[in-house]
Design a protein around this motif. Structure first.
Motif, short mmCIF file in Angstrom:
data_model
loop_
_atom_site.label_atom_id
_atom_site.label_comp_id
_atom_site.label_asym_id
_atom_site.label_seq_id
_atom_site.Cartn_x
_atom_site.Cartn_y
_atom_site.Cartn_z
N ASP A 254 59.67 0.30 -26.30
CA ASP A 254 59.14 -1.11 -26.16
C ASP A 254 57.77 -1.24 -26.17
O ASP A 254 57.10 -2.09 -26.53
N TRP A 255 57.07 0.03 -25.92
CA TRP A 255 55.67 0.03 -25.99
C TRP A 255 55.33 -0.22 -27.71
O TRP A 255 54.33 -1.12 -28.17
N ALA A 256 56.01 0.33 -28.69
CA ALA A 256 55.78 0.10 -29.99
C ALA A 256 56.31 -1.27 -30.22
O ALA A 256 55.42 -1.94 -31.25
N ARG A 257 57.03 -1.85 -29.76
CA ARG A 257 57.30 -3.32 -30.15
C ARG A 257 56.34 -4.24 -29.68
O ARG A 257 56.14 -5.39 -30.33
N GLU A 258 55.84 -3.92 -28.49
CA GLU A 258 54.75 -4.84 -28.06
C GLU A 258 53.61 -4.71 -28.83
O GLU A 258 52.88 -5.76 -28.99
N LYS A 259 53.20 -3.87 -29.67
CA LYS A 259 52.06 -3.61 -30.36
C LYS A 259 52.19 -4.34 -31.65
O LYS A 259 51.17 -4.86 -32.18
N GLY A 260 53.18 -4.40 -32.38
CA GLY A 260 53.41 -5.16 -33.39
C GLY A 260 52.74 -4.35 -34.70
O GLY A 260 52.34 -2.91 -34.78
N ASP A 261 52.36 -4.99 -35.74
CA ASP A 261 51.38 -4.25 -36.83
C ASP A 261 52.11 -3.40 -37.52
O ASP A 261 51.77 -2.16 -38.14
N GLY A 262 53.43 -3.34 -37.38
CA GLY A 262 54.38 -2.30 -38.21
C GLY A 262 54.64 -1.15 -37.28
O GLY A 262 54.69 0.03 -37.91
N ASP A 289 56.46 10.95 -32.60
CA ASP A 289 56.07 10.46 -34.08
C ASP A 289 55.82 8.91 -34.01
O ASP A 289 56.55 8.01 -33.81
N ILE A 290 54.49 8.62 -34.07
CA ILE A 290 53.82 7.50 -33.68
C ILE A 290 53.09 7.06 -35.16
O ILE A 290 52.34 7.81 -35.38
N ARG A 291 53.28 5.69 -35.34
CA ARG A 291 52.81 5.37 -36.92
C ARG A 291 52.22 4.01 -36.74
O ARG A 291 53.13 3.03 -36.07
N SER A 292 51.41 3.56 -37.21
CA SER A 292 50.79 2.33 -37.43
C SER A 292 49.73 2.00 -38.23
O SER A 292 48.90 2.93 -38.63
N SER A 357 52.79 1.26 -46.76
CA SER A 357 53.77 2.27 -46.74
C SER A 357 54.05 2.67 -45.24
O SER A 357 52.83 2.92 -44.77
N GLY A 358 55.16 2.46 -44.63
CA GLY A 358 55.12 3.04 -43.29
C GLY A 358 55.55 4.67 -43.21
O GLY A 358 55.81 5.00 -41.98
N ALA A 359 55.80 5.36 -44.30
CA ALA A 359 55.95 6.57 -44.50
C ALA A 359 54.74 7.23 -44.51
O ALA A 359 53.68 6.75 -45.52
#
Length: 411
Positions: A254-262, A289-292, A357-359
């Motif tokens: 949920d914290w990732a969803r709140e941030k947006g920006d992929g 594993d956190i990506r943005s 690239s999200g990877a």
């Protein structure tokens, strides 16, 4: 330039490389510093030599082929990707980029083109980080970002350190530091890669021009509780590591969803000890594993995780530790090379689109220091890191065509 011939050449190379796997019939498993990695590295050397490249292997396990130009001291143009895989992965991730580079070298020789500068193809070792939980080992070694301490610190599930694995592979761990390159001697880095997502395939677009790569931070968290009997220990007297860990894990998405920006966060590994159905957990290990595209988003989520671990562990007397396995910031790729590739796509009549690239890729590590660009080709149904991973060989040939143009134009 016969695109059908290029496609056939790529197919033959990739099909042979797919046989170097620890899991025949169940996808490609080629972890770093293993028998399968050695087989693949040696075959890549053979392919490079056949295409006129001077070949060597550095002490980090990177395979390097050089097609010499008129001025061997001029900053070189480098194309590359990685030859390791995830467990039960596919046959295109990483290897498509190495084979593309070798095919470009072959075309330069076949067409009698001697560049003004060296053209280099690199097969990087251990981009995935699957065995030791790190990632970008070969590319970071070339950047001078690997230490002897790292080799001793990082270990696989069998408690084998990178140091020992390198020794067993036939290399000298202390010499990994010699893999560092003089970055002033590299003009640009280019990586071809399968998209590993559904965008190009769904939109029927032939080429993805990657304008940025997300940043990544990886951690291993260990929550320490106390092992007790599952039936005789009252709920208010337990120090249950699972109870504390899952409170944190459940909130991270949920914290990732709140941030947006992929921004995306993944917990892909969880280990419970002792692991008995009738034993309260003494310890839980889990990965993050956190990506943005936005590094502040990553740092904010890390801070939230630490605060929530404090809260959850204090509630039942548990304790925790959190070890960083990888930190690499987002990178914007070369606008100049993107424009040149775009022009080449239009010349050849290839459809294209710019995309992030999200990877993470070797281009992410290298792009921090060197002018870098990436080209994506479609992944069927967006599938990757699994046995059904598939990219049409003709699509890889299209990427070879436009990068060939780029190399000739940039010489």
């Amino acid at each position: 330039m016969d695109k059908d011939t290029i496609s056939i050449n790529i197919q033959k190379k990739l099909e042979k490389l797919s046989t170097f796997t620890a899991t025949p019939g169940h996808g490609c498993t080629r972890l770093p510093f293993t028998k399968e990695a050695r087989q693949a590295a040696d075959f890549i050397k053979t392919l490079m030599a056949e295409s006129g490249l001077k070949v060597n292997e550095d002490q980090a396990g990177n395979v390097i082929g050089v097609l010499e130009g008129e001025d061997t001291q001029a900053p070189a143009l480098v194309v590359g990707s990685h030859y390791d895989t995830v467990i039960n992965g596919g046959n295109f991730d990483g290897l498509a980029g190495i084979v593309a580079g070798i095919e470009i070298a072959h075309l330069l020789k076949e067409n009698g083109v001697q560049l003004k500068r060296n053209f280099i193809v690199v097969g990087f070792c251990d981009e995935e980080g699957m065995r030791f939980g790190t990632g970008y080992f070969g590319s970071k070694a070339m950047l001078g970002q690997i230490t002897l301490e790292d080799l001793h610190q990082y270990k696989d599930k069998d408690n084998v350190s990178v140091y020992k694995a390198i020794q067993e592979y036939g290399l000298v761990p202390e010499d990994v530091l010699k893999a560092k390159q003089d970055l002033s001697k590299i003009k640009a880095f280019i990586e071809v890669h399968i998209e590993q997502g559904p965008v190009l395939d769904q939109k029927k677009v032939e080429i993805g021009l990657v304008e940025c790569i997300v940043g990544i931070q990886r951690f291993i968290v260990t929550v320490h509780g106390r092992a007790d009997h599952a039936g005789t220990t009252p709920m208010d007297m337990r120090i249950d590591a699972v109870a504390a860990a899952t409170k944190v894990i459940s909130k991270i998405p949920d914290w990732a969803r709140e941030k947006g920006d992929g921004t995306v966060v993944t917990t892909g590994f969880v280990k419970v000890l002792p692991g008995g159905m009738n034993i309260i957990a003494e310890e839980v290990q889990f990965s993050i594993d956190i990506r943005s595209r936005n590094n502040d988003n990553i740092n904010d989520i890390v801070a939230k995780i630490r605060a929530e671990l404090d809260k959850a562990c204090k509630a039942n007397g548990a304790s925790w530790e959190m070890h960083n396995k990888l930190t690499i910031e987002p990178v914007d790729l070369s606008e100049n090379m993107l424009s040149m590739l775009q022009k080449s796509c239009e010349t050849h009549g290839y459809s294209w689109q710019r995309m992030p690239s999200g990877a993470g890729h070797d281009a992410l590590a290298i792009g921090q220091s060197i002018d870098t660009v990436m080209v994506f080709v479609p992944s069927k149904d967006g599938r990757s890191h699994c046995p059904v991973e598939w990219t049409e060989y003709a699509d890889i040939a299209k990427a070879v065509t436009i990068i060939y143009d780029l190399i000739v134009d940039m010489q």
